[in-house]
Design a protein around this motif. Sequence first.
Motif, short mmCIF file in Angstrom:
data_model
loop_
_atom_site.label_atom_id
_atom_site.label_comp_id
_atom_site.label_asym_id
_atom_site.label_seq_id
_atom_site.Cartn_x
_atom_site.Cartn_y
_atom_site.Cartn_z
N ASP A 39 57.45 49.57 82.04
CA ASP A 39 58.59 48.65 82.00
C ASP A 39 58.18 47.27 82.50
O ASP A 39 57.34 47.16 83.40
N SER A 40 58.77 46.24 81.93
CA SER A 40 58.50 44.87 82.36
C SER A 40 59.70 44.00 82.02
O SER A 40 60.29 44.13 80.96
N ASP A 41 60.02 43.09 82.92
CA ASP A 41 61.11 42.15 82.68
C ASP A 41 60.70 41.01 81.76
O ASP A 41 61.55 40.31 81.21
N VAL A 42 59.40 40.78 81.60
CA VAL A 42 58.93 39.63 80.82
C VAL A 42 58.35 40.00 79.46
O VAL A 42 58.05 39.13 78.65
N ILE A 43 58.18 41.30 79.20
CA ILE A 43 57.63 41.75 77.91
C ILE A 43 58.76 42.42 77.14
O ILE A 43 59.23 43.50 77.54
N PRO A 44 59.21 41.83 76.04
CA PRO A 44 60.40 42.34 75.35
C PRO A 44 60.22 43.73 74.74
O PRO A 44 61.21 44.43 74.53
N PHE A 45 59.01 44.15 74.47
CA PHE A 45 58.79 45.44 73.82
C PHE A 45 58.34 46.52 74.82
O PHE A 45 57.96 47.61 74.42
N ALA A 46 58.38 46.23 76.11
CA ALA A 46 57.96 47.19 77.13
C ALA A 46 59.03 48.25 77.34
O ALA A 46 60.20 48.04 77.08
N GLY A 47 58.59 49.40 77.83
CA GLY A 47 59.51 50.49 78.13
C GLY A 47 59.39 51.60 77.11
O GLY A 47 58.63 51.51 76.16
N PRO A 48 60.16 52.65 77.29
CA PRO A 48 60.04 53.81 76.42
C PRO A 48 60.68 53.59 75.05
O PRO A 48 61.65 52.85 74.91
N CYS A 49 60.10 54.24 74.05
CA CYS A 49 60.66 54.27 72.69
C CYS A 49 60.82 55.73 72.29
O CYS A 49 59.96 56.55 72.58
N HIS A 50 61.90 56.03 71.61
CA HIS A 50 62.19 57.40 71.19
C HIS A 50 62.38 57.39 69.68
O HIS A 50 63.30 56.76 69.17
N GLY A 51 61.51 58.08 68.97
CA GLY A 51 61.62 58.18 67.51
C GLY A 51 60.86 57.07 66.81
O GLY A 51 60.52 56.04 67.38
N LYS A 52 60.59 57.32 65.53
CA LYS A 52 59.78 56.39 64.73
C LYS A 52 60.41 55.01 64.59
O LYS A 52 59.70 54.01 64.58
N ALA A 53 61.72 54.92 64.48
CA ALA A 53 62.37 53.62 64.30
C ALA A 53 62.12 52.73 65.52
O ALA A 53 61.82 51.54 65.37
N GLN A 54 62.24 53.29 66.71
CA GLN A 54 62.01 52.49 67.91
C GLN A 54 60.53 52.12 68.06
O GLN A 54 60.20 51.01 68.50
N VAL A 55 59.63 53.01 67.67
CA VAL A 55 58.20 52.70 67.74
C VAL A 55 57.87 51.61 66.71
O VAL A 55 57.10 50.70 67.00
N ALA A 56 58.47 51.67 65.54
CA ALA A 56 58.28 50.62 64.54
C ALA A 56 58.75 49.28 65.09
O ALA A 56 58.09 48.25 64.91
N ASN A 57 59.88 49.29 65.80
CA ASN A 57 60.39 48.08 66.43
C ASN A 57 59.43 47.57 67.51
O ASN A 57 59.23 46.37 67.66
N TYR A 58 58.82 48.48 68.27
CA TYR A 58 57.82 48.12 69.27
C TYR A 58 56.69 47.32 68.60
O TYR A 58 56.34 46.24 69.07
N PHE A 59 56.14 47.84 67.51
CA PHE A 59 55.04 47.14 66.82
C PHE A 59 55.51 45.82 66.22
O PHE A 59 54.75 44.85 66.21
N ARG A 60 56.74 45.76 65.76
CA ARG A 60 57.29 44.52 65.20
C ARG A 60 57.40 43.46 66.30
O ARG A 60 56.99 42.31 66.12
#
Length: 112
Positions: A39-60
């Motif tokens: 987790d990080s307050d300054v990195i918008p994609f930090a933290g847990p992702c659940h499922g392919k859609a959230q992981v795709a959003n992480y990479f985006r």
Amino acid sequence: MDAQHNKEVVMTAYLMYRNNDIKGLLALFADDIEWVTTDSDVIPFAGPCHGKAQVANYFRQLSDTQDAVVFEPQTFTAEDDRVVVTGVSTWHVKTTSKTYENPWAHAFHIRE
């Protein structure tokens, strides 16, 4: 699957990432993937992702905010259904034009 096969799957995943084949990379993941980053307050994609859609959003979000100047997996260690990868990276942050180095370790639990 044996440890060597699992290691090869993970190596293929890194190659897909390096080739910007995020769609192919996502196809390797289980539908119920758990992707955990610090987790990080300054990195918008930090933290847990659940499922392919959230992981795709992480990479985006990663792609929208940073460019990998260097992304180099260095060691792949496999035992049973676990693979641990260590490496180094250097990132260019688009909003600040600054770079930072990041040694990392990724742990994978392979199933099916």
